[in-house]
Design a protein around this motif. Sequence first.
Motif: not given
Length: 333
Positions: A225-245, A255-257
Amino acid sequence: MALLEIRNLTIYYRLSEGWVHAIENVNMDMENGERLGLVGESGCGKTTLAYSITFLLPNNAYLKKGSIKFLGRDLTTLAVRKDGRINMFSEGLRGIRWKDISIIFQSAMNSFNPVITIGDQIAEAILTHENIGKEEVRKRIEALFEIVGIPKDRIDSYPHEYSGGMKQRAMIAMSIALNPKLIIADEPTTALDVITQDKILAELVKLQKEFNSSMIIISHDISIVAQLSTRIAIMYAGQIVELALTREIFKGPRHPYTMALLKAFPSIKGEKKRLATIQGSPPDLINPPKGCRFSPRCQFAKERCLIEEPLLREISPGHTVACHFAEEVSGGR
Ligand SMILES: Nc1ncnc2c1ncn2[C@@H]1O[C@H](COP(=O)(O)OP(=O)(O)O)[C@@H](O)[C@H]1O
Ligand SMILES: [Mg+2]
């Protein structure tokens, strides 16, 4: 106007044992031309979230609350029954699928109908939306095959006559056939060998730029995903836990995850690094943990984390994170 505006989206699956809390209170925006990566371990809700955008969900899926606005129009009004049950066959959605939003399926290997030629299946998608003659459709498919690198003489072959890589290319051809505004690519190359994978992903991004589409790229592998995306949303157990460029996620994960995920994958710069695994396993989504869902696996968890659910909050412009102690934890790469 934002291309996509998801607010408080909550989708559960009904099972005899109870409700699977597959997506809970997800908020997410996308702009035109953006490539957003969706990352997390298997079972964290990536597919449910992405497919919910066109309500392509099984018939035990229920919308519990929330809205999905696509170019300002709330799509939930098209596909959700009074009791929240989702109707993926709703007539209103047919006008949107493939034309406005297309999906490259996780299981492209078997998402084509085995008894219809690939060409006829792509033709059908085109003819659902456009009133054009057979000849013209043929020409369009030939042009698409040229773009994705399949020889023209394979248009009339059946899916079983295609290799895995070719089927994936055919799926990509179908996904761009109507020049959609949003392409959702769900683990688009997971079943392929690494070289084919890299080639197809690079082509996909090239096409996305050429067509000026937006794209959601899903993977359990953050390095892809890192090579392809401008932003990344990290999901854990049904929720977005971190979202940034993307560069913020790599430079300063909060986020620790996310920190654990980054340690669990080799560096994209290719430096040799020992792979750490993330302790424990994702929670049961029928009875998700109270407080922070990651707390049972989090090395930084304090009492507050077991009681109070952390909400997604902005800690610097454009960088949101759902952790009570985001300012204090450290341990990135
Ligand atoms: N039809 C279904 N019925 C019940 N539970 C489901 C169904 N589909 C998916 N799930 C569950 O919902 C959660 C999220 O699944 P999914 O969106 O496929 O995650 P991912 O794509 O990240 O692997 C998982 O716990 C999964 O087991
Ligand atoms: Mg999935």
